[in-house]
Write an enzyme that holds these catalytic residues in place. Structure first.
Site, PDB file in Angstrom:
ATOM      1  N   ASP A 269       0.816   5.227   1.728  1.00  0.00           N
ATOM      2  CA  ASP A 269       0.127   5.946   2.801  1.00  0.00           C
ATOM      3  C   ASP A 269      -0.553   7.174   2.220  1.00  0.00           C
ATOM      4  O   ASP A 269      -0.049   7.798   1.300  1.00  0.00           O
ATOM      5  CB  ASP A 269       1.137   6.377   3.876  1.00  0.00           C
ATOM      6  CG  ASP A 269       1.729   5.166   4.601  1.00  0.00           C
ATOM      7  OD1 ASP A 269       2.749   5.339   5.307  1.00  0.00           O
ATOM      8  OD2 ASP A 269       1.184   4.054   4.459  1.00  0.00           O
TER       9      ASP A 269
ATOM     10  N   ARG B  14       7.208  -8.494  15.963  1.00  0.00           N
ATOM     11  CA  ARG B  14       7.639  -7.156  15.550  1.00  0.00           C
ATOM     12  C   ARG B  14       6.571  -6.116  15.885  1.00  0.00           C
ATOM     13  O   ARG B  14       5.362  -6.402  15.803  1.00  0.00           O
ATOM     14  CB  ARG B  14       7.920  -7.146  14.043  1.00  0.00           C
ATOM     15  CG  ARG B  14       8.396  -5.817  13.520  1.00  0.00           C
ATOM     16  CD  ARG B  14       8.918  -5.902  12.103  1.00  0.00           C
ATOM     17  NE  ARG B  14       9.151  -4.555  11.609  1.00  0.00           N
ATOM     18  CZ  ARG B  14       8.267  -3.836  10.934  1.00  0.00           C
ATOM     19  NH1 ARG B  14       7.086  -4.377  10.643  1.00  0.00           N
ATOM     20  NH2 ARG B  14       8.535  -2.622  10.557  1.00  0.00           N
TER      21      ARG B  14
ATOM     22  N   HIS C  28       4.750   0.051   0.023  1.00  0.00           N
ATOM     23  CA  HIS C  28       5.499  -0.744   0.995  1.00  0.00           C
ATOM     24  C   HIS C  28       4.568  -1.758   1.638  1.00  0.00           C
ATOM     25  O   HIS C  28       3.349  -1.667   1.524  1.00  0.00           O
ATOM     26  CB  HIS C  28       6.141   0.167   2.043  1.00  0.00           C
ATOM     27  CG  HIS C  28       5.179   1.082   2.702  1.00  0.00           C
ATOM     28  ND1 HIS C  28       4.757   2.287   2.132  1.00  0.00           N
ATOM     29  CD2 HIS C  28       4.519   0.976   3.866  1.00  0.00           C
ATOM     30  CE1 HIS C  28       3.899   2.873   2.947  1.00  0.00           C
ATOM     31  NE2 HIS C  28       3.739   2.102   3.998  1.00  0.00           N
TER      32      HIS C  28
ATOM     33  N   HIS D 150       0.854  -1.188   0.000  1.00  0.00           N
ATOM     34  CA  HIS D 150       0.000   0.000   0.000  1.00  0.00           C
ATOM     35  C   HIS D 150       0.888   1.234   0.000  1.00  0.00           C
ATOM     36  O   HIS D 150       2.079   1.164   0.297  1.00  0.00           O
ATOM     37  CB  HIS D 150      -0.894   0.012   1.256  1.00  0.00           C
ATOM     38  CG  HIS D 150      -0.110   0.226   2.512  1.00  0.00           C
ATOM     39  ND1 HIS D 150       0.523  -0.822   3.182  1.00  0.00           N
ATOM     40  CD2 HIS D 150       0.207   1.360   3.191  1.00  0.00           C
ATOM     41  CE1 HIS D 150       1.159  -0.319   4.237  1.00  0.00           C
ATOM     42  NE2 HIS D 150       0.999   0.997   4.256  1.00  0.00           N
TER      43      HIS D 150
HETATM   44  C1  J5X Z   1      -4.723   8.328   8.918  1.00  0.00           C
HETATM   45  C2  J5X Z   1      -4.886   7.149   8.342  1.00  0.00           C
HETATM   46  C3  J5X Z   1      -3.982   6.549   7.317  1.00  0.00           C
HETATM   47  C4  J5X Z   1      -4.492   5.120   7.227  1.00  0.00           C
HETATM   48  C5  J5X Z   1      -5.988   5.287   7.430  1.00  0.00           C
HETATM   49  C6  J5X Z   1      -6.017   6.198   8.638  1.00  0.00           C
HETATM   50  C7  J5X Z   1      -5.653   5.377   9.867  1.00  0.00           C
HETATM   51  C8  J5X Z   1      -4.891   4.092   9.525  1.00  0.00           C
HETATM   52  C9  J5X Z   1      -3.910   4.269   8.372  1.00  0.00           C
HETATM   53  C10 J5X Z   1      -3.523   2.961   7.733  1.00  0.00           C
HETATM   54  C11 J5X Z   1      -2.406   2.183   8.433  1.00  0.00           C
HETATM   55  C12 J5X Z   1      -2.063   0.911   7.676  1.00  0.00           C
HETATM   56  C13 J5X Z   1      -1.997   1.146   6.165  1.00  0.00           C
HETATM   57  C14 J5X Z   1      -3.153   2.013   5.658  1.00  0.00           C
HETATM   58  C15 J5X Z   1      -3.200   2.084   4.113  1.00  0.00           C
HETATM   59  C16 J5X Z   1      -4.423   1.491   6.258  1.00  0.00           C
HETATM   60  O1  J5X Z   1      -5.169   0.715   5.752  1.00  0.00           O
HETATM   61  O2  J5X Z   1      -4.639   2.105   7.492  1.00  0.00           O
HETATM   62  C17 J5X Z   1      -3.080   3.385   6.340  1.00  0.00           C
HETATM   63  C18 J5X Z   1      -4.175   4.380   5.924  1.00  0.00           C
HETATM   64  C19 J5X Z   1      -3.722   5.306   4.799  1.00  0.00           C
HETATM   65  O3  J5X Z   1      -2.554   5.819   4.836  1.00  0.00           O
HETATM   66  O4  J5X Z   1      -4.531   5.493   3.873  1.00  0.00           O
HETATM   67  O1  AKG Z   2       5.110  -1.962  10.179  1.00  0.00           O
HETATM   68  C1  AKG Z   2       5.661  -1.216   9.359  1.00  0.00           C
HETATM   69  O2  AKG Z   2       6.870  -0.952   9.409  1.00  0.00           O
HETATM   70  C2  AKG Z   2       4.805  -0.597   8.262  1.00  0.00           C
HETATM   71  C3  AKG Z   2       3.659   0.207   8.854  1.00  0.00           C
HETATM   72  C4  AKG Z   2       2.855   0.877   7.763  1.00  0.00           C
HETATM   73  O3  AKG Z   2       3.206   0.846   6.596  1.00  0.00           O
HETATM   74  C5  AKG Z   2       1.610   1.581   8.111  1.00  0.00           C
HETATM   75  O4  AKG Z   2       1.175   1.487   9.287  1.00  0.00           O
HETATM   76  O5  AKG Z   2       1.069   2.268   7.165  1.00  0.00           O
HETATM   77 FE   FE2 Z   3       2.163   2.361   5.425  1.00  0.00          FE
END
Ligand code: J5X
Ligand code: AKG
Ligand code: FE2
Length: 342
Positions: free
Chosen positions: A230, A285, A275, A228
């Protein structure tokens, strides 16, 4: 690495399976629903072919030049001399251990809602994939006090105090990084109406995501987090070890990856790094990701100074941060393509 579309299916089951982590305490083997198609990018044993992620000292006078090169090539770099006290990182890590080692039933009391973000659960992007993620997580926007009170009715203040202290430090560091990253693009904070002179964002929509990846009996067949990008301006990640496919943790360093929004502002010059997180047979982890993002009503578009046709045509149409997040939540890895400038 397979492309996201190869991995994702057409149907997007949004049932509870894609929200509720399994009970890692009782699981002895990896269920079929957690076995992903053979992954070609699991870190090979010899680290020779792993391109090292640059580690940049924030006090290095060449920091902006090194950042520009890293952001144009991969969209990810590590930072040292970041000023986050080590004892705070250790206090944070022990609070995160404390959360994820609660009994599953206790954690489930704070399960996030299907279309919500905050609380305990699988990452939101899980619903775009047919297979399940070998991880659990906890997302915090602002104060976690409501959920912390449910997790530790008699003793929730320690957790909240450490999270609050970390959020304050992350805001300061993110302001510094914003100034450096804009400078590396030849921009200043004046080029973005929602950024203050020292890089702080008034009304920032920032989030903390706590990630836990328990040991997995079949680490090359399971997925910690699926590929994905961010949706942030950029994300600062503290990890306790093991590391991503390409990111070997330098102790005390923090990982920074470019988010979709900085990619848009850079008019496509900076890579929003795709990533994922791998899992390990023995190690449990943890990572803590701080998503630094603009206010929901901020107008997002490529910086004017970076639009210079015909060599540098404008790549994206203007959208508000809220509109972009809605497109990302619905269309995931196709979001940037959907806002391309006609
Ligand atoms: C502020 C954010 C950014 C979110 C949504 C919300 C809270 C959780 C984040 C994540 C974290 C894990 C990857 C991601 C792709 C996911 O699924 O949840 C991120 C997403 C985004 O960066 O779009
Ligand atoms: O666990 C990690 O290092 C990646 C975390 C991540 O990509 C996310 O929370 O968006
Ligand atoms: Fe991420």
């Amino acid at each position: 690495m397979q492309s996201v579309s190869e991995l994702s299916s057409n149907s997007h089951p949004s049932n509870l399976d894609h929200i509720t982590p399994i009970d890692f305490e009782s699981i002895k083997e990896v269920p079929e629903s957690f076995i992903w198609p053979l992954l070609s990018d699991y870190p090979s044993c010899n680290s020779a072919d792993i391109e090292p992620v640059p580690s940049i000292d924030l006090c290095d006078p060449k920091a902006t030049k090194l950042m520009r090169r890293a952001c144009e090539r991969s969209g990810v770099f590590q930072i040292t001399n970041h000023g986050i006290p080590t004892r705070l990182l250790h206090k944070l890590e022990s609070q995160v251990w404390r959360l994820f080692s609660l009994p599953t039933g206790q954690k489930l009391k704070t399960l996030r809602s299907p279309d919500g973000f905050t609380g305990y659960g699988l990452a939101n992007h899980s619903s775009f994939y047919p297979k399940l993620l070998w991880s659990e997580g906890f997302t915090i926007f602002g104060s976690p006090v409501e959920h912390a009170r449910q997790l530790w009715p008699q003793d929730y203040t320690n957790f909240c105090d450490v999270i609050e202290e970390y959020q304050k430090e992350m805001s300061k560091l993110s302001g510094r990084l914003t100034v450096l990253l804009l400078n590396s693009l030849g921009l200043t904070t004046d080029d973005l109406e929602w950024v203050g002179a020292t890089g702080e964002i008034n009304g920032a929509r920032s989030a903390l995501r706590l990630n836990s990846y328990p040991p997995c009996p079949e680490p090359t067949r399971a997925m910690g987090l699926a590929p994905h990008t961010d949706s942030s301006l950029f994300t600062v990640i503290y990890q306790n070890g093991v590391g991503w496919v390409t990111v070997r943790p330098v102790t005390g360093a923090l990982v920074v990856n470019v988010g979709d929004i900085l990619h848009i502002i850079s008019n496509g010059r900076f890579v929003s790094s795709v990533h994922r997180a791998v899992v390990d047979r023995a190690q449990h982890r943890l990572s803590i990701a701080h998503f630094y993002g603009p206010p929901v009503n901020a107008q997002l578009s490529p910086a004017k100074k970076l639009v210079d046709p015909p060599d540098h045509p404008i790549l994206y149409r203007t959208v508000t941060s809220q509109e972009y997040l809605a497109i990302k939540a619905k269309h995931f890895d196709k979001a940037l393509a959907l806002i391309r400038h006609a």
